[in-house]
Write an enzyme that holds these catalytic residues in place. Structure first.
Site, PDB file in Angstrom:
ATOM      1  CB  CYS A  53      -1.170  -0.078   1.400  1.00 42.06           C
ATOM      2  SG  CYS A  53      -0.271  -0.059   2.793  1.00 42.06           S
ATOM      3  CG  ASP A 101      -7.624  -3.860 -30.086  1.00 38.55           C
ATOM      4  OD1 ASP A 101      -7.061  -2.627 -30.505  1.00 38.55           O
ATOM      5  OD2 ASP A 101      -7.903  -4.725 -30.960  1.00 38.55           O
ATOM      6  CG  ASP A 158      -6.022   1.435 -31.600  1.00 35.70           C
ATOM      7  OD1 ASP A 158      -5.192   2.012 -32.636  1.00 35.70           O
ATOM      8  OD2 ASP A 158      -5.635   0.334 -31.927  1.00 35.70           O
TER       9      ASP A 158
END
Length: 756
Positions: free
Chosen positions: A15, A634, A434
């Site tokens: 953390c 992607d 994109d």
């Protein structure tokens, strides 16, 4: 002064407190000029004077704090993370078992015996054994970190946890030996429960970070381990790592290209979507460059190696992902910011409460606080402060909002993988999209057919093209054949067939010569294409790849082949604008094609011919200008940008590397999930703020009440349960009524550092 820099891969961070502890430790180390701790990437970069401090001393500082230093080799580092994950799982199983038994003892006392205080020495000793076993068994690593932090004057979550755990242990021991009124079993239970909670938080955080590191691991595994090296003595199979610049390798059809290089012999089509993201393969002939990790499709190539090691494409992308993680703007959680003061504050209040009841009644004899030192009341006050001060509800505030948001998101096909995404999504004002595979489907299809001649139809053109392409292995031929199948257009095998690499195909159909390919090639073969100039230009303006179809020397039609725009792309762009978010297309494709797609969906700003590192740089530029940026992509070429963006959003049908680099994953290919994620994130962040306010109120009021010494530690634990219940109720209010099941919430894969 000899200015040196070192970078260490650190294991054990869970953390922002961990990152802050390391930073403070280096700030207090003589000779260290600057230290940058990347929690997301689990790395520390240190600038130091090597005349005053050595690299070994810097590493020892990390080890003294209880952290490990991982192997710099990425594959070995991944294996070390897996080993740490297994160790964390074993610790969680042990601590969880101890908590279950302890909870059983408490319920037995309250429900069956009907009292808080134990009258069974055996039960007290069992509870003591469980407390000691948990604290010094699976929780030992927490104790070591707390001790090493205290040695450096650092007060963090480990110190607060151990204060509460030892406070419970001390209260139980006092009940065994001095104060029979003390609820011995319940005090020991505090030690077990807070330790188990922290073990659970650490394991969850490690699980998430191990999954995230798979992005680079998967990327490096795209390249083959071996290659066929061609020498004067023949062909030998060697490890890719042994290749040097100037070596020549043979690559057969269907194989991955093992290196960056230049074609010396052979012709083929190569799928370079790994680098460009574009769905149409590139024609490769002698002199053309190929990229490691791309796929050779049709012919055999002899490639000369031009780049190896760190200079190779996949390794460069891996470095860009790492650099993006290291420089990605972080957010300081509200919980983290308050806890920096909350931890030392609780410890101070506990100590002052004990001293108050020890000193004030003795000094102010006969006053409202009694006469003489009140050790029992002081102990109750200090221990209750530590119990109520442990921020259990505070730590659950963000994870529970994640669970709630994750359930709603999962039902809409959105996986929210990062806690940061919930806090950042509401502030997004730029979305970079994109093109291929994101706005478009990512597969070439026949978008339009133009036929010429009064007696010819689109069906005639398609039937001729499909027959000519029947034996072709080119992806554009697949698009033609698929279109013929969808339209029920009949076609036969050609009488003769010849593929001309890089230009088209020549076939014989019922005695006629048929040509299908680039219009310029048809013109060089004597076909008059001038009459189709208008249609040719119109199709190209739409961003389509154009193939001419000729039969017996006459042009009979044109095929416009392109990447089909997703059905919801235009609607998604409109929804983004309505939400006040500016959409931008950023793509490796050419300007003409990119502009045609952007105009079709309503995007004004287009950045074309952009390389992977340039996408990342554009996002940095926008971030430097004060914008909050989301990136949607992607492909592997999108991974550095997805990592650099404030929120990276991957299309679920994309590559594993893109998905693992993202904060949000859209299941399937639907683009509308981008706006769904924004709306869900905005609502979840609102719930998070409400949860934090509730948790702080319980902790603040509870600690204040505990200082009176009138709060029984059992009721302190009950108050902790109520605070968590209040946060839980707020998180899921309305969700359960609407039928939004909690099970769906497991789509959220990161409760990350907020759990601490």
């Amino acid at each position: 002064m000899a200015d040196s820099r070192d970078q260490f891969a650190v294991g054990g961070m869970s953390c922002s407190f961990c990152a802050e502890s390391i930073r403070k430790a280096y700030d207090r180390t003589d000779g260290v000029e600057d230290a940058d701790v990347s929690l997301a990437h689990e790395e520390v970069r240190v600038r130091y004077d090597d005349d005053r401090v050595s690299e070994i001393e810097l590493k020892d500082t990390l080890r003294d704090l209880g952290y490990t230093i991982r192997d710099p080799d990425k594959r070995e580092r991944f294996r070390e993370q897996q080993a740490e994950l297994e160790a964390g799982k074993r610790r969680l199983a042990l601590a969880g078992g101890a908590s279950a038994v302890t909870a059983g003892l408490m319920l037995w006392m309250i429900v069956v015996v009907g009292r808080f205080e134990s009258d069974s020495l055996a039960m007290d000793l069992v509870a003591l054994g469980l407390a000691l076993g948990t604290m010094f068994g699976p929780g030992r690593y927490i104790l070591e970190k707390a001790i090493n932090s205290l040695r450096r004057g650092i007060f963090n979550q480990h110190v607060l946890l151990e204060a509460g755990a030892f406070g419970g242990l001390l209260g139980g021991l006092l009940g065994l030996t001095v104060f029979p009124a003390f609820p011995t079993v319940h005090f020991f239970a505090v030690s077990v429960f807070v330790t188990t909670y922290h073990v659970l938080s650490g394991y969850t955080s490690l699980l998430v970070r191990t999954r995230a590191s798979r992005a680079v691991q998967d990327l490096l595994e795209l390249r083959p381990d071996t290659a066929r090296r061609v020498t004067d003595d023949g062909v030998e199979e060697v490890p890719v790592a042994d290749l040097e610049e100037g070596d020549r390798v043979r690559i057969k059809p269907g194989e991955s290209v093992p290196v960056d290089g230049a074609v010396r012999e052979g012709e083929s089509t190569v799928d370079e979507s790994v680098a460009t993201g574009e769905s149409v393969p590139e024609e490769k002939t002698p002199g053309d460059e190929v990229i490691g990790g791309s796929v050779n499709e049709t012919g055999t190539l002899l490639v000369e190696v031009t780049a190896t090691g760190d200079d190779a494409f996949l390794n460069r992308v891996a470095r860009e992902i790492e650099a993006a993680r290291a420089t990605k703007p972080g957010i300081v959680r509200l919980a983290d910011r308050v806890l920096r003061y909350f931890v030392p504050g609780v410890l101070l209040i506990a100590a002052l409460s004990f001293l108050f009841w020890l000193v004030v009644p003795a000094v102010w004899s006969g006053g409202p606080f009694g006469t003489g030192p009140n050790v029992q009341r002081g102990a109750f006050a200090a221990l209750a402060v530590l119990v109520l001060g442990y921020p259990c509800a505070l730590g659950m505030a963000t994870p529970l909002a994640l669970v709630r948001g994750g359930g709603a998101a999962a039902r809409r096909g959105v996986l929210l993988r990062s806690a940061d995404a919930f806090q950042l999504l509401p502030d997004i004002d730029r979305v970079l999209l994109d093109k291929t595979g994101t706005i478009t489907a990512g597969e070439p299809t026949v978008a339009e057919i133009a036929s010429f001649g009064d007696d010819r139809t689109d069906t005639d053109v398609l039937a001729t093209a499909a027959t000519a392409e029947a034996f072709s292995e080119h992806p554009l031929a697949d698009a033609v054949l698929e279109c013929a199948g969808e339209r029920d257009v009949a076609y036969d095998d050609p009488d003769a067939f010849d593929s001309v690499t890089g230009t088209g195909v020549r076939a014989t159909i019922d005695g006629d010569e048929a040509l299908v390919g680039k219009p310029d090639w048809l013109a060089s073969a004597g076909v008059d294409v001038s009459s189709a100039a208008g249609d040719l230009e119109r199709l190209r303006d739409r961003g389509l790849t154009v193939s001419g179809v000729a039969r017996d020397g006459d042009l009979i039609g044109l095929l416009g082949i392109g990447d089909e725009i997703k059905d919801d792309a235009a609607a998604t762009v409109r929804r983004l604008r309505d939400a006040g978010i500016a959409p931008v297309m950023i793509t490796g494709d050419d300007e003409r094609t990119a502009r045609a797609v952007a105009d079709a969906v309503g995007i004004d700003r287009v950045l074309a011919d952009v390389l992977p590192d340039e996408k990342r740089d554009e996002i940095r530029r926008l971030q430097a200008a004060g914008h909050r940026v989301a990136m949607v992509g992607d492909g592997i070429n999108d991974a550095p940008a997805l990592t650099q963006a404030d929120v990276g959003i991957a299309i679920g049908a994309g590559t594993d590397v893109a998905i693992e680099s993202a904060d949000v994953v859209l299941v399937g290919e639907r683009l509308g999930g981008v706006v769904d994620a924004y709306e869900i994130g905005r609502e979840s962040y609102r719930k998070t703020r409400q949860n934090l306010l509730t948790a702080f109120a319980f902790n603040g009021i509870g600690v204040a009440a505990a200082t009176t010494g009138l709060v029984h530690p059992v009721f302190a634990m009950i108050a902790m349960v109520l605070s968590v219940s209040a946060v839980l109720a707020n998180s899921f209010a309305g969700q359960l009524l609407s039928g939004d099941g909690v099970n769906a919430s497991f789509a959220v894969r990161d409760d990350s550092r907020a759990a601490d």
